[in-house]
Design an enzyme around this catalytic site. Structure first.
Site, PDB file in Angstrom:
ATOM      1  N   ASN A   1       0.811  -1.219   0.000  1.00  8.06           N
ATOM      2  CA  ASN A   1       0.000   0.000   0.000  1.00  8.06           C
ATOM      3  C   ASN A   1       0.847   1.275   0.000  1.00  8.06           C
ATOM      4  O   ASN A   1       1.689   1.471   0.871  1.00  8.06           O
ATOM      5  CB  ASN A   1      -0.910  -0.018   1.240  1.00  8.06           C
TER       6      ASN A   1
ATOM      7  N   HIS B   1     -14.315  -5.052  11.404  1.00  8.23           N
ATOM      8  CA  HIS B   1     -14.003  -3.739  11.988  1.00  8.23           C
ATOM      9  C   HIS B   1     -15.274  -2.977  12.353  1.00  8.23           C
ATOM     10  O   HIS B   1     -16.063  -2.636  11.473  1.00  8.23           O
ATOM     11  CB  HIS B   1     -13.248  -2.885  10.977  1.00  8.23           C
TER      12      HIS B   1
ATOM     13  N   ARG C   1     -13.191  -6.055  16.039  1.00  9.76           N
ATOM     14  CA  ARG C   1     -12.240  -5.015  16.403  1.00  9.76           C
ATOM     15  C   ARG C   1     -12.999  -3.699  16.546  1.00  9.76           C
ATOM     16  O   ARG C   1     -13.836  -3.384  15.711  1.00  9.76           O
ATOM     17  CB  ARG C   1     -11.186  -4.906  15.290  1.00  9.76           C
TER      18      ARG C   1
ATOM     19  N   TYR D   1      -6.663   7.035  13.927  1.00 10.72           N
ATOM     20  CA  TYR D   1      -6.506   5.872  13.058  1.00 10.72           C
ATOM     21  C   TYR D   1      -7.771   5.005  13.112  1.00 10.72           C
ATOM     22  O   TYR D   1      -8.342   4.812  14.168  1.00 10.72           O
ATOM     23  CB  TYR D   1      -5.290   5.025  13.495  1.00 10.72           C
TER      24      TYR D   1
ATOM     25  N   ASP E   1      -6.780  -1.974  17.813  1.00  5.53           N
ATOM     26  CA  ASP E   1      -5.488  -1.685  17.172  1.00  5.53           C
ATOM     27  C   ASP E   1      -4.946  -0.349  17.690  1.00  5.53           C
ATOM     28  O   ASP E   1      -5.579   0.691  17.492  1.00  5.53           O
ATOM     29  CB  ASP E   1      -5.706  -1.615  15.652  1.00  5.53           C
TER      30      ASP E   1
ATOM     31  N   GLU F   1       2.064  -6.839  11.416  1.00  2.00           N
ATOM     32  CA  GLU F   1       1.559  -6.577  10.065  1.00  2.00           C
ATOM     33  C   GLU F   1       2.588  -5.892   9.180  1.00  2.00           C
ATOM     34  O   GLU F   1       2.490  -5.971   7.963  1.00  2.00           O
ATOM     35  CB  GLU F   1       0.251  -5.775  10.113  1.00  2.00           C
TER      36      GLU F   1
ATOM     37  N   HIS G   1      -2.810 -10.376   9.110  1.00  2.00           N
ATOM     38  CA  HIS G   1      -3.263  -9.084   8.612  1.00  2.00           C
ATOM     39  C   HIS G   1      -4.174  -9.327   7.398  1.00  2.00           C
ATOM     40  O   HIS G   1      -3.824 -10.109   6.529  1.00  2.00           O
ATOM     41  CB  HIS G   1      -2.007  -8.310   8.189  1.00  2.00           C
TER      42      HIS G   1
ATOM     43  N   ASP H   1      -6.315  -3.417   1.715  1.00  3.22           N
ATOM     44  CA  ASP H   1      -5.190  -3.104   0.827  1.00  3.22           C
ATOM     45  C   ASP H   1      -4.324  -4.327   0.512  1.00  3.22           C
ATOM     46  O   ASP H   1      -3.312  -4.202  -0.173  1.00  3.22           O
ATOM     47  CB  ASP H   1      -4.355  -1.939   1.367  1.00  3.22           C
TER      48      ASP H   1
ATOM     49  N   GLU I   1      -7.955 -11.483  10.033  1.00  4.70           N
ATOM     50  CA  GLU I   1      -8.627 -10.200   9.823  1.00  4.70           C
ATOM     51  C   GLU I   1      -9.364 -10.208   8.477  1.00  4.70           C
ATOM     52  O   GLU I   1      -8.847 -10.713   7.481  1.00  4.70           O
ATOM     53  CB  GLU I   1      -7.588  -9.071   9.833  1.00  4.70           C
TER      54      GLU I   1
ATOM     55  N   TRP J   1       2.475   6.778  12.408  1.00  7.31           N
ATOM     56  CA  TRP J   1       1.076   6.732  11.973  1.00  7.31           C
ATOM     57  C   TRP J   1       0.457   5.388  12.300  1.00  7.31           C
ATOM     58  O   TRP J   1       0.908   4.369  12.292  1.00  7.31           O
ATOM     59  CB  TRP J   1       0.950   6.986  10.463  1.00  7.31           C
TER      60      TRP J   1
HETATM   61  C1  GCO Z   1      -4.910  -3.345  10.190  1.00  5.90           C
HETATM   62  C2  GCO Z   1      -3.934  -2.350   9.720  1.00  5.90           C
HETATM   63  C3  GCO Z   1      -4.286  -1.583   8.500  1.00  5.90           C
HETATM   64  C4  GCO Z   1      -3.087  -0.779   8.031  1.00  5.90           C
HETATM   65  C5  GCO Z   1      -3.060  -0.749   6.543  1.00  5.90           C
HETATM   66  C6  GCO Z   1      -1.922   0.052   5.983  1.00  5.90           C
HETATM   67  O1  GCO Z   1      -4.826  -3.689  11.345  1.00  5.90           O
HETATM   68  O2  GCO Z   1      -5.705  -3.790   9.384  1.00  5.90           O
HETATM   69  O3  GCO Z   1      -3.396  -1.604  10.769  1.00  5.90           O
HETATM   70  O4  GCO Z   1      -5.439  -0.799   8.683  1.00  5.90           O
HETATM   71  O5  GCO Z   1      -3.116   0.505   8.535  1.00  5.90           O
HETATM   72  O6  GCO Z   1      -2.994  -2.067   6.096  1.00  5.90           O
HETATM   73  O7  GCO Z   1      -1.849  -0.111   4.612  1.00  5.90           O
HETATM   74 MG    MG Z   2      -3.195  -2.996  12.388  1.00  3.42          MG
END
Ligand code: GCO
Ligand code: MG
Length: 402
Positions: A37, A122, A147, A159, A210, A262, A312, A316, A339, A402
């Protein structure tokens, strides 16, 4: 059998994806996900310019040797770009092996260890009531693991929370988005979110969260300790993990389970975390951690320390990764959870797939290989559209994680 072609397909059906397609002289083809990504074209070039020419003429059945050849043969080891490219080759070769033998990937790996794969979805909201509504919808849809992410009062952005009503998508077109962050505000607020979930829904669902690499180790320790009464399934990425020993500090203070990985791309990123039992779940995934051949190695190593997998699976990573991951999950003995964020409809149309979702669980299907293909004519209708992940700054302007 010999490899006669290897093509890289970049497409943007709702978001950017990079796919490697390998074709053999017998007309069998396999595909692999190569999406990183925000840095998609770096992997596309690594594949096109440096890896595809090396594949021509090789036996597609020599999966392990090809992995070692691309890893050791480059001399420059590891790193997300290299390992994503190797992963795409590996995934495509396992796909070909499945098609040639007529077997779904999970059977090639050793067969199913469970009936289906538990996935977590999510639930996100701008405030607690909205997050609880989304949580209720997930329970309604049958999810056993959810989550939760939520806006923090007096913080401009956070986030994991979508701006509109659509799916959460962090990458933005044009300028890089700047978000702001305050660990103090977050740490004071977030236990109230978990308290509200448990008060309203009880303890029947697995609750996940997260932290997205935002805290220092001692802050993460404080968070883990303060949320123990809400018995989370895991707190994810509580602090950046380059310094693996830093997790000792968290472990000394809390029994809240920890999931990390991840952004990892090799077993070396998690060796200490696993062998010192500093984490409970390893979140590395196929596309970024060297494919099936390497993730299997990580999972087997983790199993010695009772660390389970929690791959993960954001939007993306392409539906190709999702398919291959579900085969892996169905097989891997030390499975924890997978996930699943879902995909835009255009992406599902470009990638015909055998996997299916049913009330909080998924199954990869019985198609030979990983069961996902690419419709190249459909892919061509969605040209690459550059997008970047955001950055985060502290309230005084300092660039943060981030
Ligand atoms: C998650 C991740 C994603 C990442 C993303 C970045 O737990 O799914 O943290 O949300 O931020 O994959 O490209
Ligand atoms: Mg994550």
């Amino acid at each position: 059998m010999k490899i006669v072609r290897a093509d890289v397909i970049v497409t943007c059906p709702g978001r950017n994806f990079v796919t490697l397609k390998i074709v053999t002289d017998e007309g069998v083809h396999g595909i692999g996900d190569a999406t990183l990504n925000g840095r998609e074209l770096a992997v596309a070039s690594y594949l096109k310019d440096h890896v595809c020419p090396l594949l021509i003429g090789r036996d597609p059945g020599c999966i392990e040797d090809t992995w070692q050849y691309l890893y050791k043969g480059a001399y420059w080891r590891r790193g997300p770009v290299t390992m994503t490219a190797i992963a795409a080759v590996d995934m495509a070769l396992w796909d070909i092996l499945g098609k040639v033998t007529g077997m779904p990937l999970y059977k090639l790996l050793g067969g199913a260890s469970r009936e289906s794969v538990m996935v977590y979805g999510h639930a996100t909201g701008r405030d607690i009531p909205e997050a609880l509504d989304r949580y209720a919808e997930h329970i309604e849809a049958g999810y056993q693991a959810i989550r939760i992410q939520c806006g923090v009062p007096n913080m401009r952005s956070v986030y994991g929370v979508s701006k509109g009503s659509g799916m959460y998508e962090p990458a933005t077109k044009g300028a890089v988005e700047e978000q702001s962050w305050s660990s103090e505000k977050y740490l004071d607020f977030v236990p109230k979110l978990f308290e509200a979930v448990r008060d309203k829904f009880g303890f029947d669902t697995h609750l996940l969260h997260d932290v997205h690499h935002r805290l220092t180790p001692i802050e993460a320790a404080r968070l883990g300790k303060s949320i123990e009464p809400y018995r989370l399934f895991w707190m994810e990425d509580p602090t950046p993990a380059e310094n693996q020993a830093g997790f000792r500090l968290i472990r000394e203070h809390t029994v809240t389970p920890i999931a990390v990985g991840e952004v990892f791309n090799s077993i070396w990123d998690c060796k200490q975390l696993i062998e010192e039992q500093l984490i409970d779940y390893i979140r590395a995934t196929l596309t970024h951690a060297g494919g099936i051949t390497h993730l299997r190695r990580i999972a087997d190593f983790a199993s010695l320390y009772q660390v389970r997998t929690g791959c993960h699976g954001p939007s993306d990573l392409s539906p190709v990764c999702m398919g291959a991951a579900l085969h892996f999950d169905l097989w891997v003995p030390n499975f924890g959870v997978q996930e699943y964020m879902g995909f835009p409809q255009e992406a599902l149309d470009v990638f015909p797939h055998a996997w299916r979702f049913e009330r909080g669980t998924m199954h990869p299907g019985e198609a030979p290989g990983h069961g996902v293909d690419i419709d190249e004519a459909a892919a061509a209708r969605y040209p690459y559209d550059p997008a970047y992940l955001p950055v985060a700054r502290l309230e005084d302007g300092t660039l943060w994680n981030w």
